[in-house]
Motif scaffolding. Sequence first.
Motif, mmCIF file in Angstrom:
data_model
loop_
_atom_site.group_PDB
_atom_site.id
_atom_site.type_symbol
_atom_site.label_atom_id
_atom_site.label_comp_id
_atom_site.label_asym_id
_atom_site.label_seq_id
_atom_site.Cartn_x
_atom_site.Cartn_y
_atom_site.Cartn_z
ATOM 1 N N UNK A 123 0.834 -1.199 0.000
ATOM 2 C CA UNK A 123 0.000 0.000 0.000
ATOM 3 C C UNK A 123 0.874 1.257 0.000
ATOM 4 N N UNK A 124 1.944 1.247 0.776
ATOM 5 C CA UNK A 124 2.858 2.397 0.806
ATOM 6 C C UNK A 124 3.533 2.557 -0.558
ATOM 7 N N UNK A 125 3.959 1.455 -1.135
ATOM 8 C CA UNK A 125 4.605 1.492 -2.447
ATOM 9 C C UNK A 125 3.657 2.055 -3.497
ATOM 10 N N UNK A 126 2.426 1.569 -3.501
ATOM 11 C CA UNK A 126 1.459 2.037 -4.498
ATOM 12 C C UNK A 126 1.168 3.527 -4.340
ATOM 13 N N UNK A 127 1.111 4.001 -3.095
ATOM 14 C CA UNK A 127 0.848 5.418 -2.876
ATOM 15 C C UNK A 127 1.993 6.274 -3.396
ATOM 16 N N UNK A 128 3.228 5.865 -3.133
ATOM 17 C CA UNK A 128 4.380 6.637 -3.631
ATOM 18 C C UNK A 128 4.391 6.635 -5.153
#
Length: 311
Positions: free
Chosen positions: A163-168
Amino acid sequence: MTGLAEVTGSERALRTFLHGLPGVDRVGLERRAAMLATRSIKASAKAYAIDLAIRMIDLTTLEGSDTPGRVRSLCAKARRPDPADPSCPAVAAVCVYPSMAPVAAGELHGSGVRLASVATAFPSGQAPLAVKLAEVRAAVAAGAEEIDMVISRGEFLAGRYGAVHEEIVAVKQACGDAHLKVILETGELGGYDNVRRASWLAMLAGADFVKTSTGKIPIAATPPVTLLMLEAVRDFLAGTGRQVGVKPAGGIRSSKDAIRYLVLVNETAGPGWLSPQWFRFGASSLLNDLLRQRTKLTTGAYAGPDDVTVD
């Protein structure tokens, strides 16, 4: 190094990679940071180091009390840090809230000083993704050339790395041509191993810079954390061929501290990072001390306090 597409292709693969990174030797890391802090530089190099540190500053005001007049004053200081000495270099960038980006853009146009804007619900990061992306697009439309985003620390600490990766990735896309600095807020990550993982996660997602802190919590930039992030960008370049910058922010106030950070950069990542393109200081009060030391070197006497810098 395993292909990036394979590493980021699934939550499981990302977790396996991040948790497969070498564990951090806390004692060794802190000892090396302390040892490098004792390094001295020759007097002939000090003037160069001070000017380099000035050129690396993101002169910053991020207060609820910010006004257009305050931002204009900051931009004037950024363009001409020492009005009495035209040989003094300009800073790298001015960093403001998105609402102040149009004001700063007008003041900085044609100066060579870049405009940075925080975004993505700075400093907490607690907002829906659609709101964060809208804020990024608005800042870029207002003239921001650099975006300083905050990661969702709650998602990271819960282990939802995908989720963090996708947001960045989404924020990077919303940036368009603007550079993306990813703020890890290292003081909230719970240890050095997580700082290493978060640094790699941000770089895998496309960060142009990894940044320590928002400056809004008591634990901001520290030499051990910055050293660890410098190791990460060095190893990322070796593994991928892509260079990423580092920005310590918060709590760096003296010329002595700034020079110690430059030694960290040179001794850890190497001289290839000794440039505003790859290393920045997030600071407000640091510039004043650098100017005082610069004046002392050139005239033999300290300058008086400067009333323009926003603290």
